[in-house]
Motif scaffolding. Structure first.
Motif, mmCIF file in Angstrom:
data_model
loop_
_atom_site.group_PDB
_atom_site.id
_atom_site.type_symbol
_atom_site.label_atom_id
_atom_site.label_comp_id
_atom_site.label_asym_id
_atom_site.label_seq_id
_atom_site.Cartn_x
_atom_site.Cartn_y
_atom_site.Cartn_z
ATOM 1 N N THR A 54 0.833 -1.206 0.000
ATOM 2 C CA THR A 54 0.000 0.000 0.000
ATOM 3 C C THR A 54 0.866 1.255 0.000
ATOM 4 O O THR A 54 0.503 2.272 -0.607
ATOM 5 C CB THR A 54 -0.922 0.004 1.237
ATOM 6 O OG1 THR A 54 -1.652 -1.220 1.280
ATOM 7 C CG2 THR A 54 -1.884 1.182 1.208
ATOM 8 N N GLU A 289 -4.524 -0.157 -2.499
ATOM 9 C CA GLU A 289 -4.847 1.220 -2.873
ATOM 10 C C GLU A 289 -3.587 1.995 -3.229
ATOM 11 O O GLU A 289 -2.531 1.817 -2.620
ATOM 12 C CB GLU A 289 -5.575 1.910 -1.719
ATOM 13 C CG GLU A 289 -6.201 3.236 -2.100
ATOM 14 C CD GLU A 289 -7.355 3.088 -3.074
ATOM 15 O OE1 GLU A 289 -7.076 2.865 -4.284
ATOM 16 O OE2 GLU A 289 -8.509 3.185 -2.644
ATOM 17 N N SER A 291 -1.630 5.856 -4.300
ATOM 18 C CA SER A 291 -1.679 7.252 -3.849
ATOM 19 C C SER A 291 -2.591 8.083 -4.742
ATOM 20 O O SER A 291 -3.226 9.036 -4.287
ATOM 21 C CB SER A 291 -0.267 7.848 -3.820
ATOM 22 O OG SER A 291 0.371 7.709 -5.083
ATOM 23 N N ASP A 323 -6.341 3.338 2.187
ATOM 24 C CA ASP A 323 -5.235 4.061 1.546
ATOM 25 C C ASP A 323 -4.040 4.183 2.494
ATOM 26 O O ASP A 323 -3.985 3.551 3.551
ATOM 27 C CB ASP A 323 -5.700 5.425 1.031
ATOM 28 C CG ASP A 323 -6.072 6.394 2.155
ATOM 29 O OD1 ASP A 323 -5.865 6.078 3.357
ATOM 30 O OD2 ASP A 323 -6.579 7.489 1.830
ATOM 31 N N ARG A 329 -10.989 5.568 1.724
ATOM 32 C CA ARG A 329 -11.360 6.909 1.270
ATOM 33 C C ARG A 329 -12.872 7.071 1.251
ATOM 34 O O ARG A 329 -13.601 6.134 0.925
ATOM 35 C CB ARG A 329 -10.764 7.163 -0.115
ATOM 36 C CG ARG A 329 -9.248 7.298 -0.079
ATOM 37 C CD ARG A 329 -8.629 7.305 -1.448
ATOM 38 N NE ARG A 329 -7.175 7.503 -1.352
ATOM 39 C CZ ARG A 329 -6.296 7.150 -2.279
ATOM 40 N NH1 ARG A 329 -6.715 6.552 -3.400
ATOM 41 N NH2 ARG A 329 -5.002 7.370 -2.116
#
Length: 367
Positions: A54, A289, A291, A323, A329
């Protein structure tokens, strides 16, 4: 001498009892066993990919990413599971260790884990506790393939099998009831080198109703690694186990046929196997996830995928990844929650059936 004989006898009796228990669960069948029944009843789960990948914008890594790079600034597993509850998911499937070997719990058998990172929270415990809090079942993904652990490359496969058994014992004894074990990465060794029978026996010892499977479960011919996509498996007793024993079929991220069949062969006997679908909530294949925020699938598409994937006693897990802060998110969570509201999902009632399959009714312009 008597004590030694007694110890040997006790060990043999325990092994015999364990094998008898497993054998009872693996009898050929045309209907679901108790583990499969529980899985079918759950039906709809949230997949959570989170780990060292991640924080490095990658899907796969090789065990060399520095521990310091795992550094969530607002790690909140409670938010993950609360999102799952609000979205109507019945279970959470957490990636506890991916192919890189990085573990989301404090494992005694490796230093490549959260306990050695800047943020030492035991994520497996946090997710398990949140599942209990919100009344959701807990399931785990564990990669067979481990690109960090030295014993993985030992000439004796049993040395690495023992490593896996030790880690899986940690997971199955320290984190409450686990309803499903999703194994991955089996393509990197021969099927016989993974000790799947040993893993299966260990899991069933702790929870007989835990459903176990390995990605790419089924092959065209016994003992050979050639495959037919699940969408084309529309005939009973034609295809074979690659990994035996298994309680269900996996082929990530393929979809099974609407007329999906359930009978698969091993050594001349037929076994019942439902299928668990895996999809990403994002429009592109995205497990860990990134950036860069990625758009989610439209609700119309997700609704049809839901009905397709949970039809015919099959299951669906949808990947909803946190994230780099350690939270899902808001717009991603809202998509999952929006789908649950559209489908009127609730833990207290069965999953809805008989949805519309719009894509099946579109004209075929290829003719």
């Amino acid at each position: 001498m008597k004590l030694i004989r007694k110890h040997i006898l006790t060990t043999l009796l325990l092994a015999w009892a364990c094998n008898c228990c497993v054998a009872q669960l693996l009898v050929p069948a045309t209907k679901p066993n108790s583990a499969q029944q529980a899985m079918i009843k759950r039906g709809y789960g949230m997949f959570i990919h989170f780990g060292i990948n991640t924080f490095n914008n990658t899907e796969w890594s090789d065990g060399t990413l520095p521990l310091e790079s795992y550094n969530p600034t607002n790690l909140d597993p409670d938010q993950w599971v609360l999102t799952a509850k609000k979205a109507g998911f019945r279970y959470v499937l957490l990636v506890t260790k991916h192919h890189d070997g990085f573990c989301l719990w404090d494992s005694k058998y490796t230093a490549y884990d959260v306990a050695s990172s800047p943020v030492k929270m035991d994520v497996v415990k946090a997710v398990s506790d949140a599942c209990k809090k919100y009344g959701i079942k807990f399931a785990v993904y564990y990669s067979l393939w481990d690109r960090k652990e030295p014993s993985y490359k030992d000439k004796d496969p049993q040395k690495y099998i023992n490593y896996m058994l030790n880690q899986l014992t940690e997971l199955f004894t320290n984190y409450g009831t686990i309803g499903e074990l999703w194994l991955d990465g089996g393509w990197d060794k021969k099927p016989s080198d993974w000790g799947i029978d040993q893993i299966y026996s260990l899991v069933k010892k702790y929870n007989p109703d835990c459903a176990v499977s390995v990605n790419h479960t089924i092959v065209n011919e016994e003992g050979k690694r050639n495959y037919t996509p699940p969408a084309n498996m529309t005939e009973d007793n034609k295809y074979f186990f690659q990994y035996f024993p298994s309680d269900f079929r996996l082929w990530d991220p393929e979809l099974a046929a609407k007329s999906d069949k359930k009978q698969y062969l091993h050594e001349g006997k037929s076994y019942y196997l439902p299928f668990e679908h895996t999809i990403c909530i994002s429009k592109r294949l995205n497990w860990f996830e990134k950036s860069e925020p990625l758009p989610t699938r439209d609700l119309d598409e997700l609704e049809e995928l839901f009905y397709w994937s949970t039809d015919n006693d099959n299951c669906l897990v949808m990947n909803v990844p946190p994230d780099q802060t350690g939270r899902i998110r808001e717009y991603v969570a809202n998509t999952a929650i929006g789908l649950g509201k559209r489908l009127n999902l609730s833990l207290n009632k069965p999953l809805p059936k008989n949805g519309k399959f719009i894509s099946m009714n579109k004209p075929d312009y290829s003719k």
